[in-house]
Write a protein that holds these residues in place. Structure first.
Motif, short mmCIF file in Angstrom:
data_model
loop_
_atom_site.label_atom_id
_atom_site.label_comp_id
_atom_site.label_asym_id
_atom_site.label_seq_id
_atom_site.Cartn_x
_atom_site.Cartn_y
_atom_site.Cartn_z
N GLU A 170 0.82 -1.21 0.00
CA GLU A 170 0.00 0.00 0.00
C GLU A 170 0.85 1.26 0.00
N LEU A 171 2.10 1.16 0.44
CA LEU A 171 3.01 2.30 0.42
C LEU A 171 3.79 2.42 -0.89
N TRP A 172 3.93 1.30 -1.60
CA TRP A 172 4.97 1.17 -2.62
C TRP A 172 4.93 2.27 -3.69
N HIS A 173 3.75 2.56 -4.22
CA HIS A 173 3.68 3.48 -5.35
C HIS A 173 3.90 4.93 -4.96
N GLY A 174 4.00 5.23 -3.68
CA GLY A 174 4.33 6.58 -3.26
C GLY A 174 5.79 6.74 -2.91
N PHE A 201 -2.56 1.47 -4.81
CA PHE A 201 -2.90 0.06 -4.99
C PHE A 201 -3.27 -0.57 -3.65
N ARG A 202 -4.33 -1.37 -3.64
CA ARG A 202 -4.70 -2.15 -2.46
C ARG A 202 -4.38 -3.62 -2.74
N PRO A 203 -3.63 -4.28 -1.87
CA PRO A 203 -3.28 -5.69 -2.12
C PRO A 203 -4.51 -6.54 -2.39
N VAL A 204 -4.41 -7.40 -3.39
CA VAL A 204 -5.57 -8.16 -3.82
C VAL A 204 -5.75 -9.43 -3.00
N MET A 205 -6.99 -9.91 -3.01
CA MET A 205 -7.32 -11.20 -2.40
C MET A 205 -7.28 -12.25 -3.50
N LEU A 206 -6.62 -13.38 -3.22
CA LEU A 206 -6.43 -14.44 -4.20
C LEU A 206 -7.13 -15.71 -3.75
N THR A 237 -8.69 2.12 -9.58
CA THR A 237 -8.79 3.05 -8.47
C THR A 237 -8.89 4.48 -8.98
N ALA A 238 -9.91 5.19 -8.53
CA ALA A 238 -10.09 6.59 -8.87
C ALA A 238 -10.28 7.37 -7.58
N GLU A 239 -9.28 8.19 -7.25
CA GLU A 239 -9.30 8.96 -6.00
C GLU A 239 -8.54 10.26 -6.21
N THR A 240 -8.93 11.28 -5.50
CA THR A 240 -8.22 12.57 -5.47
C THR A 240 -7.83 13.04 -6.87
N GLN A 242 -7.13 11.32 -9.46
CA GLN A 242 -6.26 10.40 -10.18
C GLN A 242 -7.00 9.12 -10.54
N ARG A 243 -6.65 8.55 -11.70
CA ARG A 243 -7.23 7.28 -12.14
C ARG A 243 -6.10 6.33 -12.48
N ARG A 244 -6.10 5.18 -11.84
CA ARG A 244 -5.02 4.22 -12.08
C ARG A 244 -5.60 2.82 -12.27
N ILE A 245 -4.95 2.08 -13.17
CA ILE A 245 -5.28 0.69 -13.42
C ILE A 245 -4.06 -0.14 -13.03
N TYR A 246 -4.25 -1.07 -12.10
CA TYR A 246 -3.15 -1.89 -11.61
C TYR A 246 -3.36 -3.35 -12.00
N SER A 247 -2.24 -4.03 -12.27
CA SER A 247 -2.30 -5.49 -12.38
C SER A 247 -2.42 -6.06 -10.97
N ARG A 248 -2.64 -7.35 -10.88
CA ARG A 248 -2.84 -7.95 -9.54
C ARG A 248 -1.58 -7.91 -8.71
N THR A 249 -0.41 -7.71 -9.36
CA THR A 249 0.85 -7.60 -8.62
C THR A 249 1.20 -6.16 -8.29
N GLY A 250 0.32 -5.21 -8.63
CA GLY A 250 0.55 -3.82 -8.27
C GLY A 250 1.25 -2.99 -9.31
N ASP A 251 1.47 -3.52 -10.51
CA ASP A 251 2.09 -2.74 -11.59
C ASP A 251 1.04 -1.80 -12.18
N ASP A 252 1.43 -0.55 -12.37
CA ASP A 252 0.53 0.44 -12.95
C ASP A 252 0.52 0.27 -14.47
N ILE A 253 -0.61 -0.17 -15.03
CA ILE A 253 -0.71 -0.42 -16.47
C ILE A 253 -1.68 0.56 -17.14
#
Length: 541
Positions: A170-174, A201-206, A237-240, A242-253
């Motif tokens: 949850e910290l990584w992309h900042g 990014f919020r860690p996904v449930m698998l 995720t759309a907040e503040t 910003q709009r971001r699309i993440y893969s399940r591993t947290g990569d911004d695509i």
């Protein structure tokens, strides 16, 4: 550089996941800033050194040795960095006090022009031993293949600081290399860094695979059923602002799917499956995974590509509703919220993953065997009372994939692998028969490089060397005739039509299931077998 080189050597030679994590944790403990953070960035591919290119390295080594001799060496080794590190002839003896640190290398290259950068690399290659030269070259080319994913590196950070990996994610992309504030927090020397990432990014449930001992648990009162679609799992995720699309591993695509990002007119975080699909007045026409591949791993996408392969997201879950985190609610409650949320979205870009009605487990088994669409690869089973928990907890969510398709094919080409496989022919192209029954010929239908054991790899490598008919650089053509050749049982998840392949077909996730030493090549499958599978898929589309 010596410490970084030693880390890479050990990671390559350590196959076990937990062993790699221990090596990383020890490195983080023993290595000062900024080197440990720069090493982490290199491993997670977040370190960009743009002013040194492979072509420049080739030109550099050409000044030190005969080009044909280097070509022979490269053909044998199969990896550019490893070849240069082994053949490099230093013009001056190495001096211990001249060896740069990892921080020195990165800082010097960041300041250098392209012409000065290659001169620095040449100087360092003269100063370093073969192991450190290899690490340097992998660093500057970004070609690390050491069996460490970004997720595994984050787990090592979590173990290093005795925190949950979800906190790291949850910290990584900042955060930015060399991550000094992150390491200070993990060592207890500072407060936890504030999350500076907009739309994080919020860690996904698998899920875990459904196996026979758990079959009796699956009852309609406890588990919801959904189709498992053959796309890629994403988080929107759309907040503040910003709009971001993440893969399940947290990569911004996000950059590869601006058509989806433009349609994210909401506030919150959604979990879903990214597909290529076209919405009509009556239904959504979903494309095969091969269509989605036309959009994946691109730095930019053209208007023509977006028109021919429109992106679409089938929604599974709602994590953040407006500014409310609802991950602690049950799946049943989140599903109700998701239904309301999805109703306000653009139907040409988003829809709701339908629930699959069933009464008995036998009903589910029948649906799994014969799903209504070729892009379905199985079923998802989710406890109605399950909260959204990061990671892979056992029990709340199961995946029950269809049994893979299999064919018998004939080995026709083999290519050298990379990294620890660079001395083996480990990438295999296989073919099936076509043409008249009395005069058949082979047409390639796929390529696979996993599914076999280390012992089988040695057997395959020996077979390739002993049955080579032609050589094309790192590739060998292997003898393949009706009465002489090696049959491979190939498993795959699905089949698409393909204009790029002579056979007209492309396999999804092919892997070697068995080596059929016992089977004559002429008894391998024919192209008509695969074409029949395609017709079946078309009929259900």
């Amino acid at each position: 550089m010596r410490e970084f080189a030693a880390l890479l050597d050990r990671l390559v030679l350590t196959p076990q996941r937990n062993g790699k994590i221990r090596l990383l944790v020890d490195y983080f403990r023993q290595t000062p800033d900024p080197d440990r953070g720069l090493a982490l960035a290199a491993i997670t591919r977040d370190l960009d050194i743009a002013n040194v290119k492979p072509a420049m390295l080739r030109a550099l080594v050409a000044e030190r040795m005969d080009e044909q001799l280097f070509a022979y060496s490269y053909d044998y080794v199969g990896d550019l960095a490893e070849t240069i590190s082994l053949v490099w002839s230093a013009r001056e003896p190495s001096r211990a006090n001249a060896i740069p640190t990892l921080g020195d290398v990165v800082a010097s290259l960041a300041r250098a022009s392209r012409s000065d950068a290659i001169k620095l690399v040449e100087k360092w290659l003269d100063q370093l031993d073969a192991s450190a030269r290899y690490a340097l070259l992998k660093l500057v080319t970004g070609g690390l293949r050491i069996g460490v994913s970004a997720r595994l590196a984050k787990q090592a950070l979590a173990d290093f600081g005795s925190v949950d990996v979800s906190e790291i994610e949850e910290l990584w992309h900042g955060l930015k290399p060399p991550y000094q504030s992150l390491f200070a927090w993990l060592e207890g020397k500072a407060e936890k860094p504030a999350s500076l990432a907009a739309a994080p990014f919020r860690p996904v449930m698998l899920s875990t695979p459904l196996e026979e001992p758990d079959y009796t648990k699956i009852v309609a009162e406890d588990y919801a059923a959904e189709w498992k679609w053959d796309g890629i799992r994403v988080q929107l995720t759309a907040e503040t602002g910003q709009r971001r699309i993440y893969s399940r591993t947290g990569d911004d695509i996000s950059h590869a799917f601006p058509d989806i990002a433009d349609a994210m007119n909401f506030a919150g975080t959604l979990d879903g499956e990214l597909l290529v699909a076209r919405s009509t007045d009556e239904s959504v026409e979903i494309g095969a995974f091969g269509d989605l591949q036309q959009r994946l791993n691109r730095k930019a996408v053209s208007a023509r590509q977006m028109e021919s392969h429109p992106a679409f997201v089938r929604l599974y879950d709602l994590l953040i509703d407006g500014d409310e985190d609802i991950r602690t609610l049950s799946f049943a409650e989140r599903r109700q919220r998701l239904e309301r949320f999805a109703a306000a979205l653009d139907p040409s870009r988003f829809d709701l993953s339908p629930l699959v009605a069933y009464t008995t487990f036998e009903d589910l088994a029948a649906l799994r065997r014969d799903p209504p669409h070729p892009v379905i690869e199985g079923l998802m089973l989710k406890r109605w009372d399950s909260t959204y928990v990061p990671g892979r907890p056992k029990g709340p969510w199961f995946k029950w994939k269809r049994d893979p398709f299999t064919i018998d094919a004939v080995l026709v080409y083999a290519q050298r692998g990379h990294g620890k496989r660079s001395s083996f022919y480990s990438d295999y192209t296989f073919a099936v028969w076509t043409g008249p029954e009395d005069d058949p010929h082979l047409v390639p239908v796929g390529k696979a490089y996993f599914g076999f054991t280390d012992e089988e790899l040695k057997q395959l490598d020996a077979y390739v060397r002993n049955n080579t008919t032609e050589r094309f650089g790192p590739v060998r053509s292997v003898r393949a005739e009706p009465a002489h050749g090696l049959v491979l049982e190939v498993a795959f998840e699905g089949l698409n039509r393909s204009k790029r392949h002579k056979s007209g077909v492309a396999m999804r996730f092919p892997r070697i299931a068995r080596l059929r030493w016992d089977k004559p090549p002429i008894e391998a499958d024919r192209l008509e077998t695969l074409e029949a599978l395609l017709r079946d898929s078309d009929a259900t589309d």
